[in-house]
Design a protein around this motif. Structure first.
Motif, PDB file in Angstrom:
ATOM      1  N   ASN A 207       0.845  -1.195   0.000  1.00 28.61           N
ATOM      2  CA  ASN A 207       0.000   0.000   0.000  1.00 28.61           C
ATOM      3  C   ASN A 207       0.881   1.247   0.000  1.00 28.61           C
ATOM      4  O   ASN A 207       1.731   1.410   0.875  1.00 28.61           O
ATOM      5  CB  ASN A 207      -0.884  -0.018   1.257  1.00 28.61           C
ATOM      6  CG  ASN A 207      -1.954   1.053   1.252  1.00 28.61           C
ATOM      7  OD1 ASN A 207      -1.791   2.115   0.633  1.00 28.61           O
ATOM      8  ND2 ASN A 207      -3.029   0.804   1.955  1.00 28.61           N
TER       9      ASN A 207
ATOM     10  N   TYR B  19     -15.189  -4.777   4.695  1.00 27.64           N
ATOM     11  CA  TYR B  19     -14.544  -3.773   5.538  1.00 27.64           C
ATOM     12  C   TYR B  19     -14.455  -2.398   4.863  1.00 27.64           C
ATOM     13  O   TYR B  19     -13.616  -1.574   5.225  1.00 27.64           O
ATOM     14  CB  TYR B  19     -13.152  -4.253   5.935  1.00 27.64           C
ATOM     15  CG  TYR B  19     -13.192  -5.480   6.812  1.00 27.64           C
ATOM     16  CD1 TYR B  19     -13.550  -5.378   8.154  1.00 27.64           C
ATOM     17  CD2 TYR B  19     -12.914  -6.741   6.302  1.00 27.64           C
ATOM     18  CE1 TYR B  19     -13.615  -6.497   8.965  1.00 27.64           C
ATOM     19  CE2 TYR B  19     -12.973  -7.872   7.103  1.00 27.64           C
ATOM     20  CZ  TYR B  19     -13.324  -7.747   8.435  1.00 27.64           C
ATOM     21  OH  TYR B  19     -13.393  -8.855   9.234  1.00 27.64           O
ATOM     22  N   ALA B  20     -15.347  -2.146   3.925  1.00 29.82           N
ATOM     23  CA  ALA B  20     -15.298  -0.892   3.162  1.00 29.82           C
ATOM     24  C   ALA B  20     -15.363   0.334   4.063  1.00 29.82           C
ATOM     25  O   ALA B  20     -14.712   1.355   3.790  1.00 29.82           O
ATOM     26  CB  ALA B  20     -16.445  -0.864   2.152  1.00 29.82           C
TER      27      ALA B  20
ATOM     28  N   SER C 143      -1.920  -3.111  -0.842  1.00 26.93           N
ATOM     29  CA  SER C 143      -3.101  -2.361  -1.243  1.00 26.93           C
ATOM     30  C   SER C 143      -4.325  -3.264  -1.174  1.00 26.93           C
ATOM     31  O   SER C 143      -4.235  -4.477  -1.407  1.00 26.93           O
ATOM     32  CB  SER C 143      -2.929  -1.841  -2.667  1.00 26.93           C
ATOM     33  OG  SER C 143      -1.843  -0.930  -2.740  1.00 26.93           O
ATOM     34  N   TRP C 144      -5.480  -2.693  -0.874  1.00 28.10           N
ATOM     35  CA  TRP C 144      -6.687  -3.484  -0.685  1.00 28.10           C
ATOM     36  C   TRP C 144      -7.107  -4.227  -1.941  1.00 28.10           C
ATOM     37  O   TRP C 144      -7.836  -5.215  -1.874  1.00 28.10           O
ATOM     38  CB  TRP C 144      -7.825  -2.599  -0.175  1.00 28.10           C
ATOM     39  CG  TRP C 144      -7.725  -2.317   1.298  1.00 28.10           C
ATOM     40  CD1 TRP C 144      -6.962  -1.370   1.902  1.00 28.10           C
ATOM     41  CD2 TRP C 144      -8.402  -3.017   2.346  1.00 28.10           C
ATOM     42  NE1 TRP C 144      -7.118  -1.428   3.274  1.00 28.10           N
ATOM     43  CE2 TRP C 144      -7.999  -2.417   3.574  1.00 28.10           C
ATOM     44  CE3 TRP C 144      -9.319  -4.068   2.378  1.00 28.10           C
ATOM     45  CZ2 TRP C 144      -8.476  -2.859   4.801  1.00 28.10           C
ATOM     46  CZ3 TRP C 144      -9.800  -4.491   3.609  1.00 28.10           C
ATOM     47  CH2 TRP C 144      -9.371  -3.894   4.805  1.00 28.10           C
TER      48      TRP C 144
ATOM     49  N   PHE D 218      -5.410  -3.896   9.164  1.00 25.15           N
ATOM     50  CA  PHE D 218      -5.380  -3.524   7.759  1.00 25.15           C
ATOM     51  C   PHE D 218      -4.252  -4.297   7.088  1.00 25.15           C
ATOM     52  O   PHE D 218      -3.196  -4.513   7.690  1.00 25.15           O
ATOM     53  CB  PHE D 218      -5.115  -2.028   7.586  1.00 25.15           C
ATOM     54  CG  PHE D 218      -6.128  -1.126   8.223  1.00 25.15           C
ATOM     55  CD1 PHE D 218      -7.474  -1.456   8.231  1.00 25.15           C
ATOM     56  CD2 PHE D 218      -5.741   0.070   8.805  1.00 25.15           C
ATOM     57  CE1 PHE D 218      -8.412  -0.620   8.816  1.00 25.15           C
ATOM     58  CE2 PHE D 218      -6.670   0.918   9.388  1.00 25.15           C
ATOM     59  CZ  PHE D 218      -8.014   0.578   9.393  1.00 25.15           C
TER      60      PHE D 218
ATOM     61  N   ARG E 100     -12.762  -6.824   0.822  1.00 27.04           N
ATOM     62  CA  ARG E 100     -12.833  -5.388   0.525  1.00 27.04           C
ATOM     63  C   ARG E 100     -14.240  -4.850   0.795  1.00 27.04           C
ATOM     64  O   ARG E 100     -14.392  -3.769   1.370  1.00 27.04           O
ATOM     65  CB  ARG E 100     -12.455  -5.123  -0.932  1.00 27.04           C
ATOM     66  CG  ARG E 100     -10.999  -5.336  -1.256  1.00 27.04           C
ATOM     67  CD  ARG E 100     -10.592  -4.615  -2.530  1.00 27.04           C
ATOM     68  NE  ARG E 100     -11.393  -4.977  -3.687  1.00 27.04           N
ATOM     69  CZ  ARG E 100     -11.139  -6.008  -4.480  1.00 27.04           C
ATOM     70  NH1 ARG E 100     -10.106  -6.799  -4.223  1.00 27.04           N
ATOM     71  NH2 ARG E 100     -11.899  -6.270  -5.526  1.00 27.04           N
TER      72      ARG E 100
ATOM     73  N   ILE F 281     -11.776   1.114   5.629  1.00 22.99           N
ATOM     74  CA  ILE F 281     -10.581   1.237   4.790  1.00 22.99           C
ATOM     75  C   ILE F 281     -10.110   2.679   4.840  1.00 22.99           C
ATOM     76  O   ILE F 281     -10.841   3.592   4.478  1.00 22.99           O
ATOM     77  CB  ILE F 281     -10.866   0.810   3.336  1.00 22.99           C
ATOM     78  CG1 ILE F 281     -11.192  -0.682   3.269  1.00 22.99           C
ATOM     79  CG2 ILE F 281      -9.667   1.122   2.446  1.00 22.99           C
ATOM     80  CD1 ILE F 281     -11.574  -1.177   1.892  1.00 22.99           C
TER      81      ILE F 281
END
Length: 382
Positions: A127, A346-347, A334-335, A330, A343, A350
């Protein structure tokens, strides 16, 4: 932030080996791994990472060692610097949860592997929010946010700015509590958010090496702000003894809102420690502090190559998914490198940004100053 002392002892038998290079006694294929993180992280490595990695890498084992706290792992790193001078075995291959800027001069001396040059297959998945110095490999993240009881406070009314949060606390006396800053990161980062607020809401002003005169100027306004808030807290100025106690008070209905680590809150909700009616919100004017926990690999470790394989392994989709599902953290990647299902689930948590407060001299000054100026009646030893 942990509160365990670190004890480093050397057996008498070592005295007879001083003239022999310790590298000769190293166990090939055994990765000596040290952590400054809490027990749940050690459990994660023991129960998830270790068996999966060893199964995929025959002949390689992980020796997982609890280093106590950051100072304890720094003692290991200082030993590794000394070993560079004598070309001996530092008996350390990887450090978890440790800032590779330490010890001072270590990066310049080549103590740590530069991951940007290590040709890890998963490095490009990291990320962009997580990047720091190239000697630190981010693999899991967490951030302090506000957890609250939606049966008492509707989501639409939850404060989303520092100003609104302060107004809510004062309008609802006794319904907010945070832990002492040296007893857990949720309260510690709430205090740091106050410091940012008192200094133009600009995290870039604070660096690991600029405490000095700036610290004397930057901290007093935050102490005044937090002291003013104290009478509106639970019991007119009570503070919990740690992250867990804050969550317990919220679960019992003793308070309506607390600062909490995102991973700890999500895990508490998933296990029923906190009810499903618990809401989570982040400040939008400037988020509460958080960050990514990183791995460092010692360049002079006997099992450096195996440690690099391990570093690459923890960035794999399998382990990164486990960071989310097992730790509530987290991912370090990157997600879009984790499953669509995760994804979507847990939107709401984020993060778009994760401001980071530096350590170094700041940490001691913040802890000491808070007890002295904000809560002088609190027994620090209790």
């Amino acid at each position: 932030m942990k509160r365990r002392a670190f004890m480093l002892s050397v057996g008498g038998a070592a005295a007879g080996m001083v003239l022999l290079p310790r590298m000769a006694f190293a166990e090939a294929g055994k990765i000596d791994w040290y952590t400054s993180s809490d027990q749940n992280i050690l459990d994660f490595w023991t129960n998830v990472v270790k068996p999966k990695f060893e199964a995929a890498n025959a002949g390689v084992t992980l020796n997982l060692v609890d280093g106590g706290d950051s100072a304890g792992v720094q003692a290991i790193a200082e030993r590794a610097v000394a070993a560079m001078q004598t070309n001996t075995d530092p008996q350390a291959d990887m450090a978890e949860g440790f800032d590779t800027r330490l010890p001072k001069g270590g990066i310049e001396a080549g103590l740590w592997v530069d991951f940007s040059k290590a040709n890890l297959s998963n490095y490009s998945k990291i990320n962009p929010l997580a990047f720091d110095v190239p000697t630190s490999l981010p693999y899991r993240g967490s951030q302090v946010l506000l957890a609250y009881d939606t049966t008492k406070l509707a989501a639409a009314d939850a404060p989303k700015t520092w100003e609104a949060l302060v107004a809510w606390i004062k309008a609802n006396p006794g319904q907010f509590v945070y832990n002492r800053p040296d007893k857990g990161g949720s309260g510690g980062n709430f205090v740091r958010r106050a410091i940012w607020e008192a200094n133009g809401r600009d995290p870039s002003k604070f660096t690991v090496d600029n405490f000095g005169a700036f610290g004397a100027e930057a901290l007093p306004p935050a102490w005044a702000m937090l002291k003013d808030l104290a009478p509106s807290l639970m019991d007119k100025g009570a503070y919990t003894s740690g992250n867990t106690q804050s969550i317990q008070l919220l679960s019992q209905g003793a308070v309506t809102m607390i600062p909490a680590w995102s991973d700890q809150a999500l895990q508490a909700i998933s296990t029923g420690v906190l009810p499903e009616t618990t809401g989570l919100v982040q400040l939008t004017d400037l988020a509460l502090a958080g960050g990514f926990t990183k791995i460092g690999v010692f360049s002079n470790g006997v099992n450096k190559d195996a440690a690099l394989k391990l570093a690459d392994f923890v960035l794999s989709e399998e382990i990164q998914s486990a960071v989310i599902t097992e730790l509530g953290g987290f991912p370090g990647v990157s997600w879009d490198n984790v499953s669509k299902e995760l994804r979507e689930k847990y939107a709401d948590v984020i993060p778009a940004t994760i401001p980071v407060f530096p350590g170094g001299e700041w940490e001691k000054a913040i802890n000491d100053g808070w007890y002295r100026e904000v809560a002088p009646n609190v027994d620090r030893a209790a």
